[in-house]
Motif scaffolding. Structure first.
Motif, PDB file in Angstrom:
ATOM      1  N   LEU A 154      72.370  22.017  64.577  1.00 40.02           N
ATOM      2  CA  LEU A 154      73.268  23.428  64.209  1.00 40.02           C
ATOM      3  C   LEU A 154      74.572  23.211  64.261  1.00 40.02           C
ATOM      4  N   GLY A 155      75.226  21.819  64.331  1.00 42.85           N
ATOM      5  CA  GLY A 155      76.622  21.674  64.456  1.00 42.85           C
ATOM      6  C   GLY A 155      76.893  21.118  65.759  1.00 42.85           C
ATOM      7  N   LYS A 156      77.067  21.917  66.738  1.00 41.88           N
ATOM      8  CA  LYS A 156      77.512  21.405  68.091  1.00 41.88           C
ATOM      9  C   LYS A 156      76.349  21.280  68.996  1.00 41.88           C
ATOM     10  N   ALA A 157      75.309  21.723  68.321  1.00 42.44           N
ATOM     11  CA  ALA A 157      73.893  21.644  69.286  1.00 42.44           C
ATOM     12  C   ALA A 157      72.587  21.603  68.677  1.00 42.44           C
ATOM     13  N   ASP A 158      71.637  21.268  69.078  1.00 35.77           N
ATOM     14  CA  ASP A 158      70.236  20.999  68.371  1.00 35.77           C
ATOM     15  C   ASP A 158      69.406  22.099  68.664  1.00 35.77           C
ATOM     16  N   ALA A 159      68.535  22.323  67.730  1.00 33.48           N
ATOM     17  CA  ALA A 159      67.443  23.010  67.949  1.00 33.48           C
ATOM     18  C   ALA A 159      66.171  22.886  67.510  1.00 33.48           C
ATOM     19  N   MET A 160      64.986  23.344  68.205  1.00 31.28           N
ATOM     20  CA  MET A 160      63.781  22.667  67.895  1.00 31.28           C
ATOM     21  C   MET A 160      62.950  24.136  67.276  1.00 31.28           C
ATOM     22  N   LEU A 161      62.765  23.792  66.000  1.00 29.75           N
ATOM     23  CA  LEU A 161      61.658  24.943  65.233  1.00 29.75           C
ATOM     24  C   LEU A 161      60.347  24.630  65.392  1.00 29.75           C
ATOM     25  N   THR A 162      59.751  25.596  66.274  1.00 33.76           N
ATOM     26  CA  THR A 162      58.235  25.211  66.733  1.00 33.76           C
ATOM     27  C   THR A 162      57.397  25.406  65.748  1.00 33.76           C
ATOM     28  N   GLU A 163      56.251  25.020  65.768  1.00 31.81           N
ATOM     29  CA  GLU A 163      55.025  25.176  64.890  1.00 31.81           C
ATOM     30  C   GLU A 163      54.952  26.740  64.621  1.00 31.81           C
ATOM     31  N   ASN A 164      54.952  27.462  65.921  1.00 35.40           N
ATOM     32  CA  ASN A 164      54.721  29.032  65.738  1.00 35.40           C
ATOM     33  C   ASN A 164      55.515  29.720  65.044  1.00 35.40           C
ATOM     34  N   GLU A 165      56.945  29.086  64.847  1.00 36.18           N
ATOM     35  CA  GLU A 165      57.867  29.755  64.374  1.00 36.18           C
ATOM     36  C   GLU A 165      58.167  29.302  62.850  1.00 36.18           C
ATOM     37  N   GLN A 166      56.950  28.477  62.412  1.00 43.76           N
ATOM     38  CA  GLN A 166      57.284  28.015  60.979  1.00 43.76           C
ATOM     39  C   GLN A 166      56.574  28.572  60.083  1.00 43.76           C
ATOM     40  N   VAL A 167      57.038  28.952  58.942  1.00 41.80           N
ATOM     41  CA  VAL A 167      56.122  29.615  57.706  1.00 41.80           C
ATOM     42  C   VAL A 167      54.883  28.864  57.416  1.00 41.80           C
ATOM     43  N   LYS A 168      53.661  29.123  57.372  1.00 41.81           N
ATOM     44  CA  LYS A 168      52.635  28.186  57.116  1.00 41.81           C
ATOM     45  C   LYS A 168      52.940  27.705  55.559  1.00 41.81           C
ATOM     46  N   GLY A 169      52.777  26.426  55.423  1.00 43.22           N
ATOM     47  CA  GLY A 169      52.990  25.980  53.995  1.00 43.22           C
ATOM     48  C   GLY A 169      54.535  25.175  53.939  1.00 43.22           C
ATOM     49  N   GLU A 170      55.320  25.742  54.635  1.00 42.23           N
ATOM     50  CA  GLU A 170      56.643  25.300  54.380  1.00 42.23           C
ATOM     51  C   GLU A 170      56.825  23.814  54.686  1.00 42.23           C
ATOM     52  N   VAL A 171      57.425  22.976  54.026  1.00 44.33           N
ATOM     53  CA  VAL A 171      57.804  21.332  54.349  1.00 44.33           C
ATOM     54  C   VAL A 171      59.187  21.048  54.207  1.00 44.33           C
ATOM     55  N   PHE A 172      59.492  20.625  55.201  1.00 41.17           N
ATOM     56  CA  PHE A 172      61.185  20.205  55.043  1.00 41.17           C
ATOM     57  C   PHE A 172      61.426  18.672  54.886  1.00 41.17           C
ATOM     58  N   LYS A 173      62.519  18.558  54.159  1.00 40.61           N
ATOM     59  CA  LYS A 173      63.031  17.200  54.335  1.00 40.61           C
ATOM     60  C   LYS A 173      64.251  16.885  54.943  1.00 40.61           C
ATOM     61  N   PRO A 174      64.408  15.629  55.566  1.00 41.00           N
ATOM     62  CA  PRO A 174      65.526  15.469  56.292  1.00 41.00           C
ATOM     63  C   PRO A 174      66.852  15.472  55.436  1.00 41.00           C
ATOM     64  N   THR A 175      67.944  16.223  56.264  1.00 37.68           N
ATOM     65  CA  THR A 175      69.185  16.485  55.390  1.00 37.68           C
ATOM     66  C   THR A 175      68.935  17.803  54.635  1.00 37.68           C
ATOM     67  N   GLU A 176      67.675  18.540  54.698  1.00 35.71           N
ATOM     68  CA  GLU A 176      67.717  19.840  54.033  1.00 35.71           C
ATOM     69  C   GLU A 176      68.481  20.886  54.964  1.00 35.71           C
ATOM     70  N   ARG A 177      69.025  21.873  54.107  1.00 40.25           N
ATOM     71  CA  ARG A 177      69.728  22.869  54.663  1.00 40.25           C
ATOM     72  C   ARG A 177      68.961  23.932  54.724  1.00 40.25           C
ATOM     73  N   ILE A 178      68.926  24.570  55.796  1.00 33.56           N
ATOM     74  CA  ILE A 178      67.846  26.012  55.810  1.00 33.56           C
ATOM     75  C   ILE A 178      68.662  26.937  56.596  1.00 33.56           C
ATOM     76  N   LYS A 179      68.112  28.467  56.287  1.00 36.39           N
ATOM     77  CA  LYS A 179      68.665  29.317  57.063  1.00 36.39           C
ATOM     78  C   LYS A 179      67.522  29.745  58.253  1.00 36.39           C
ATOM     79  N   LEU A 180      68.041  29.816  59.608  1.00 29.23           N
ATOM     80  CA  LEU A 180      67.363  30.269  60.796  1.00 29.23           C
ATOM     81  C   LEU A 180      67.697  31.382  61.602  1.00 29.23           C
ATOM     82  N   TYR A 181      66.756  32.099  61.994  1.00 31.59           N
ATOM     83  CA  TYR A 181      67.260  33.364  62.826  1.00 31.59           C
ATOM     84  C   TYR A 181      67.039  32.758  64.332  1.00 31.59           C
ATOM     85  N   ILE A 182      68.252  32.980  65.194  1.00 35.32           N
ATOM     86  CA  ILE A 182      68.107  32.501  66.559  1.00 35.32           C
ATOM     87  C   ILE A 182      67.476  33.841  67.356  1.00 35.32           C
TER      88      ILE A 182
END
Length: 399
Positions: A154-182
């Motif tokens: 996230l810039g100055k900190a790292d966050a962990m997007l857990t399996e429960n908070e992921q949309v089923k079927g979404e697959v992410f690639k390294p360096t990909e930019r995504i929007k997240l709700y804190i």
């Protein structure tokens, strides 16, 4: 002027966002701690620091006596006279202390104390920065998968997007930019722990706020939202300005605004409806794109009975009950949907209702549909393949 120390403090203040005053306080504490380690106590040791120039004076206050019993707190009259002939018995003499005289252990402890304070302040700054963004969206960069979880920078900190908070079927690639709700920011000894989500309904709301100026300015309000992440979202909107169409503002010209949000949500369908304080109208709107004959709502019990045309039943219920389920969440009502035939059998409609409405209802439906398309474009599903989706839903229901 202690230029080297001043320069170092300025760099730390700029890079780490830690105030110079805080760092100077840490240096003061470390010097006093070093004195305590070196001399055993600091009762009579004083430190004077100029926070503008970073110059400091460290000295011990010693009382002039005839016979010295405590070397740390007392000085003989003879030694005092050598410093200044004016000193007499009982006077207080300021004896400078050179920090270079501290032992290796005392110096190392002082250094560790400063570094520890810097780390604590750095964690505190990061925590405060992201605590202010709690319940908001941020842009993160995908780093890697850790099991089924995703590490996000996230810039100055790292966050962990857990399996429960992921949309089923979404697959992410390294360096990909995504929007997240804190969702939440917790302060821990190892730094801030940031809980983020891609499934939270508020993510959609925040995306509309960032994409639609009228929503951000408060002209258009998102009154309610119901979401099944990765599949479909329904939102009810209201305008505080009679000259602004809330649905049209959220859709944008040629669907540009809503399409930008849909692309961010990777194809998740969004239904935008008009909010109404009348529960019957709200429920009718919430069941769109299905046509509704009548709605009987009980505000006290929070229940509603809805009658739809026979050929609209499958559309009103939706595939696997999704449309009705989202409408119930959006309105807060328990919705019971019946078709014309069922309503006639239960006595909610007269037995000759079909004869009375024959040839009239279809004409009214066509006129209403035309008006509906013009004035409430986004009340129906915005995408171009509605006909195909409707057909599939009807086909699935019949099966």
């Amino acid at each position: 002027m202690n230029t080297e120390l001043l320069e170092a403090l300025n760099i730390l203040e700029k890079e780490k966002d830690i105030s110079k005053e805080t760092l100077l306080d840490a240096i003061e504490n470390s010097l006093m701690n070093a004195c305590k380690n070196h001399f055993g106590k600091t009762d009579n040791i004083k430190l004077i620091m100029n926070k503008e120039t970073c110059e400091y004076q460290l000295y011990a206050e010693k009382t002039v006596v005839e016979e010295v019993e405590d070397k740390l707190e007392q000085i003989s009259l003879e030694d005092a006279k050598e410093i200044d002939s004016k000193f007499e018995l009982g006077d207080i003499v300021h004896i400078p202390i050179e920090s270079k005289s501290f032992g290796r252990i005392a110096t190392q402890n002082a250094k560790n104390l400063i570094l520890q304070k810097i780390r604590e302040e750095e964690r505190k700054v990061v925590y405060n920065q992201y605590f202010e963004k709690e319940k908001d969206i941020v842009t993160g960069i995908v780093q890697r998968y850790v099991g089924k979880n995703v590490s996000i920078n996230l810039g100055k900190a790292d966050a962990m997007l857990t399996e429960n908070e992921q949309v089923k079927g979404e697959v992410f690639k390294p360096t990909e930019r995504i929007k997240l709700y804190i969702v939440e920011v917790k302060n821990t000894t190892k730094g801030p722990k940031i809980l983020v989500s891609r499934t939270h309904p508020e993510l959609v709301k925040r995306l509309f706020e960032s994409e639609v100026t009228e929503v951000k300015d408060g002209i258009v309000e998102i009154k309610s939202i119901a979401r099944e992440a990765g599949s479909r979202t329904k939102i009810a909107v209201w305008s505080n300005d009679p000259d602004v169409d809330p649905v049209g503002a959220c859709v944008g010209m040629n669907g540009a605004r809503v399409n930008a949000i849909v692309n961010e949500l990777r194809g998740e369908k969004i239904d935008i409806i008009n909010w109404s304080d009348n529960p019957a109208i709200l429920i009718e709107n919430a069941l769109s794109p299905a046509k509704v004959i009548s709605v009987m709502a009980d505000p006290d019990e929070k229940t509603a009975s809805v009658i739809v045309p026979d050929y609209q039943l499958s559309l009103a219920i939706g595939k696997e009950g999704q449309n009705a389920r989202l409408a119930a969440r959006l309105t807060g009502y328990k919705i019971d949907i019946k078709n014309e035939t069922q309503a006639i059998e239960s006595g909610e409609l007269p037995e000759n209702y079909m004869e009375l409405s024959e040839g009239v209802y279809e004409e009214e439906y066509d006129d209403d549909a035309e008006e509906f398309d013009v004035e409430n474009t986004a009340d129906a599903e915005y995408d171009d393949d509605d006909a195909e989706i409707t057909f599939d839903e009807v086909e699935d229901t019949e099966e």
